[in-house]
Motif scaffolding. Structure first.
Motif, PDB file in Angstrom:
ATOM      1  N   LYS A  17     -12.798 -40.138  43.543  1.00 46.05           N
ATOM      2  CA  LYS A  17     -13.725 -39.212  43.665  1.00 46.05           C
ATOM      3  C   LYS A  17     -14.049 -37.919  43.023  1.00 46.05           C
ATOM      4  CE  LYS A  17     -13.627 -40.449  48.653  1.00 46.05           C
ATOM      5  NZ  LYS A  17     -13.265 -40.272  50.012  1.00 46.05           N
ATOM      6  N   TYR A  20     -15.421 -39.201  39.628  1.00 51.88           N
ATOM      7  CA  TYR A  20     -16.911 -39.460  39.914  1.00 51.88           C
ATOM      8  C   TYR A  20     -17.821 -38.441  39.990  1.00 51.88           C
ATOM      9  CZ  TYR A  20     -20.721 -42.931  41.103  1.00 51.88           C
ATOM     10  OH  TYR A  20     -21.689 -43.637  41.008  1.00 51.88           O
ATOM     11  N   THR A  21     -17.459 -37.472  40.794  1.00 54.33           N
ATOM     12  CA  THR A  21     -18.291 -36.437  41.041  1.00 54.33           C
ATOM     13  C   THR A  21     -18.366 -35.362  40.275  1.00 54.33           C
ATOM     14  OG1 THR A  21     -16.753 -35.540  42.516  1.00 54.33           O
ATOM     15  CG2 THR A  21     -18.609 -37.159  43.401  1.00 54.33           C
ATOM     16  N   LEU A 295     -17.403 -43.203  50.917  1.00 51.42           N
ATOM     17  CA  LEU A 295     -18.383 -43.297  49.913  1.00 51.42           C
ATOM     18  C   LEU A 295     -19.860 -43.142  50.568  1.00 51.42           C
ATOM     19  CD1 LEU A 295     -17.194 -45.848  47.141  1.00 51.42           C
ATOM     20  CD2 LEU A 295     -16.974 -43.139  47.331  1.00 51.42           C
ATOM     21  N   LEU A 298     -20.244 -39.850  52.741  1.00 51.01           N
ATOM     22  CA  LEU A 298     -20.498 -38.599  52.035  1.00 51.01           C
ATOM     23  C   LEU A 298     -21.677 -38.827  51.154  1.00 51.01           C
ATOM     24  CD1 LEU A 298     -16.920 -38.033  50.818  1.00 51.01           C
ATOM     25  CD2 LEU A 298     -18.019 -36.684  52.355  1.00 51.01           C
ATOM     26  N   GLN A 299     -22.141 -39.941  50.888  1.00 48.88           N
ATOM     27  CA  GLN A 299     -23.410 -40.139  50.121  1.00 48.88           C
ATOM     28  C   GLN A 299     -23.037 -40.089  48.550  1.00 48.88           C
ATOM     29  OE1 GLN A 299     -26.787 -37.807  51.635  1.00 48.88           O
ATOM     30  NE2 GLN A 299     -27.018 -39.060  53.329  1.00 48.88           N
ATOM     31  N   ILE A 300     -21.796 -40.533  48.340  1.00 53.27           N
ATOM     32  CA  ILE A 300     -21.490 -40.735  46.989  1.00 53.27           C
ATOM     33  C   ILE A 300     -22.094 -41.673  46.242  1.00 53.27           C
ATOM     34  CG2 ILE A 300     -19.386 -40.966  45.501  1.00 53.27           C
ATOM     35  CD1 ILE A 300     -17.928 -38.952  47.275  1.00 53.27           C
ATOM     36  N   GLU A 306     -24.390 -49.088  43.583  1.00 54.43           N
ATOM     37  CA  GLU A 306     -23.577 -47.781  43.267  1.00 54.43           C
ATOM     38  C   GLU A 306     -22.043 -47.945  43.853  1.00 54.43           C
ATOM     39  OE1 GLU A 306     -27.458 -44.987  43.964  1.00 54.43           O
ATOM     40  OE2 GLU A 306     -25.928 -44.960  45.408  1.00 54.43           O
ATOM     41  N   PHE A 310     -18.875 -47.394  41.247  1.00 55.02           N
ATOM     42  CA  PHE A 310     -17.759 -46.353  41.668  1.00 55.02           C
ATOM     43  C   PHE A 310     -16.649 -47.121  41.551  1.00 55.02           C
ATOM     44  CE2 PHE A 310     -14.657 -44.552  44.346  1.00 55.02           C
ATOM     45  CZ  PHE A 310     -14.824 -43.258  44.243  1.00 55.02           C
TER      46      PHE A 310
END
Length: 640
Positions: A17, A20-21, A295, A298-300, A306, A310
């Protein structure tokens, strides 16, 4: 650690995470026992640095009968003869110590430190006692006063009780170290060993990972962990404790080998390290399903494409073709998402980019939101919901037993083997109302009675419910007695296990509280679980809880302070450190100042929180009828 079960899965999810973010967060990973560096390098998008430098030289030896062999990769069979043991054994001593442990440890202790790794917890205790039995009495004089202080500290930790084995071994500078000890006992033993008060620890393999306790000599009692043969990573972790930079000029390890295991040990020494593999698929509900739920929550990642994007960046994504040859990554993701939808944790349709004309986003349900915010293992999510729902139909509140049952962790119930006589005795000591709890959850009195008397049971009763109620009896006894020693003896369990149960229950109770906060139907549990979480966290009488909120104050110290008249945070915050040192036994000036400083800070934080609450209450609201009328009048006059 990243490849170790649920812990490894959680670490991998967290790192994935972050990567990715955030493109700016710096991650540094270190390992002395890593084989497949390339996989980790690709996963972490990392540069790779390696060095074979070791500040203290490590010499590896293998002992077979009375001969010591040095590990030598150039030799044909993996090791070369070094020397024979020079220690006279009587026939009686030979019978008691066939592995010559006393000869091996007395070459280094008490002037240097030594670790003896044993296959089991019981073996640790037996070896410690056996060595002490045949040591010279002169060993007792080495740092005698500090050993007495250690025993006194252990006595305070045990509320007046010291383990009989430690009572006999500590005077010789020897102790055992395993999960059967409480965390406070382990901490005291580790500190005494680091300070040189203890010169020898007999321990299990858990000490090799995560605990920095090096030694001049490390002895492996056998090439086994319990009944499993050693893995190369475990072997390297254990022998890696040998050699202390700045203290020893060399470190040495000795692996004791029986003739029957000789070829297995040769293979072990010559074999490469095991690969570090992702645990996301193995830990299915704690791993990949938990990751996918978070995911979406948390709206990742909000749709199938998508999520696939990820997952390609995880360690599992890097290793997928190796770990799951039968299914593709997209197939595994699709199956996991379908399972989450079936469980009622997600909603929406799973469609690939080719199948959908416009983006089709997945959404988290209320139950899913509760599960991921409460960090509930998805394997038990629906069971927890059912248990809480059933509790609403008739929650017994005359005591906390029913609530404790709901707060007992599901993942501990299958490692529990009830003592049926203890079970029956504890049940009969309950009040009539408390016995009703057993009936409500599904454990009839007749079942417990028949099991205790050894009768055949024809009726099917859920073993998970039976074990969970038994563990809730343990927790109930803890909250009443607040003494781990007494409760562990009452239930024939190790005090380390009892403390682990208590800590797990406190954590799980907090998780259930967060779970309930997301579901309006469970509003009644919020206040009840808030109080129970606090009681489980501190597990002391209510009057000691405020004192135990102070950093560095555990139960024994809280009792000392309370009995000396320091009964509140205000008493501690306004204490004089010099007087505190005189009134409280075994408190240094530095500790006294730290306790007072922490109490002041805590008191200040509580006062500020109350002040903010007061200001909020006194603040004039902007939407009063008078305010609205004034605004309307001003607007009318401005228009006119």
């Amino acid at each position: 650690m990243i490849g170790e079960g649920s812990r490894g899965a959680i670490l991998e999810m967290t790192l994935a995470k972050i990567l990715y973010t955030s493109k700016t967060t710096q991650i540094i990973g270190m390992s002395a026992t890593l084989n497949n560096v390339g996989d980790l390098q690709q996963f972490l998008q990392a540069e790779y640095y390696t060095d074979s430098f070791r500040p203290v030289e490590l010499k590896e030896y293998v002992k077979i009968r009375e001969s010591i062999y040095e590990v030598d990769s150039k030799a044909e069979n993996g090791f070369t003869f070094s020397h024979r043991l020079n220690f006279r054994y009587s026939s009686n001593l030979e019978r008691m110590d066939p592995d010559h442990l006393i000869a091996l440890v007395t070459e280094v202790i008490p002037n240097y430190s030594c670790l003896v790794f044993c296959p089991t917890k019981k073996n640790c205790e037996n070896v410690a006692e056996m060595i002490c039995k045949y040591l010279n009495k002169e060993y007792e004089n080495h740092r005698k006063k500090e050993k007495q202080d250690l025993l006194m500290n252990l006595k305070n930790i045990g509320n007046g009780t010291v383990c009989p084995v430690l009572k006999r071994t500590v005077s010789f500078g020897i102790a055992y170290h395993h999960s059967g000890l409480t965390s406070d006992e382990r901490k005291s033993i580790e500190e005494a060993y680091s300070a040189g008060v203890l010169c020898l620890l007999t321990c299990t393999s858990t000490l090799a990972a995560g605990v920095n306790l090096p030694a001049r000599r490390v002895i492996l009692r056998a090439p086994y962990v319990a009944t499993e043969f050693l893995k190369k990573n475990q072997y390297k972790q254990m022998i890696g404790r040998a050699g202390r930079a700045g203290i020893d000029s060399a470190g040495e390890s000795i692996l004791i080998v029986q003739e029957k295991d000789k070829h297995l040990v040769q293979d072990l020494i010559s074999s490469p390290l095991e690969n570090c593999c992702s645990s996301l698929l193995l830990e299915f509900t704690k791993g990949i399903q938990n990751l996918l739920l978070s995911l979406v929550g948390l709206q990742i990642a909000r749709n199938f494409e998508e999520i696939c994007n990820f997952m390609c960046g995880t360690l599992f994504g890097v290793q997928q073709k190796t770990l799951s040859k039968e299914k593709s990554l997209s197939d595994i993701i699709k199956e996991s998402l379908e399972s989450l939808i079936e469980k009622g944790l997600l909603k929406g349709k799973i469609m690939s980019e080719k199948e959908q004309k416009s983006p089709s986003n997945l959404a988290i349900t209320q139950l899913g939101q509760a599960a991921y915010k409460g960090s509930i293992d998805l394997a038990y999510c629906n069971a927890l919901y059912r248990d809480l729902k059933k509790g609403l139909e008739g929650l017994v509140l005359e005591s906390c037993l029913h609530l404790l049952y709901l707060a007992t962790p599901y993942d501990m119930i299958y490692h529990c083997n009830p003592d049926w006589m203890v079970y029956f005795k504890q049940y009969t000591q309950l009040s009539a109302v408390e016995q009703k709890v057993a009936d409500i959850v599904g454990v009839p009195e007749s079942f417990i009675t028949k099991k205790a008397s050894g009768q055949v049971i024809r009726r099917d009763v859920d073993i998970g419910v039976i074990n969970r109620l038994y563990l809730s009896f343990v927790l109930y006894a803890l909250l009443k007695d607040t003494n781990v020693w007494m409760v562990s003896e009452k239930f024939n369990l190790s005090r380390g296990y009892v403390q682990n149960l208590l800590n797990s229950a406190a954590t799980f109770c907090s998780c259930v509280l967060h779970f309930c906060e997301e579901l309006e139907e469970f509003w009644v549990y919020k206040a009840l679980l808030t109080e129970l979480t606090k009681r489980l966290t501190f597990c002391v009488k209510a009057e000691l809880i405020p004192l135990m909120e102070v950093a560095g104050v555990l139960e024994a110290r809280a009792k000392q302070l309370y009995n000396a008249g320091y009964k509140t945070l205000a008493h501690l915050a306004n204490a004089n450190p010099e007087i505190l040192v005189k009134m409280i036994e075994h408190v240094s000036r530095r500790q006294a100042r730290q306790i007072i400083s922490s109490a002041k800070m805590l008191l200040s934080e509580k006062a500020e929180a109350l002040q903010e609450e007061v200001e909020e209450l006194l603040q004039m609201p902007t939407d009063t009828p008078e305010g609205l009328l004034t605004t309307a009048t001003e607007n009318h006059e401005a228009t006119a």
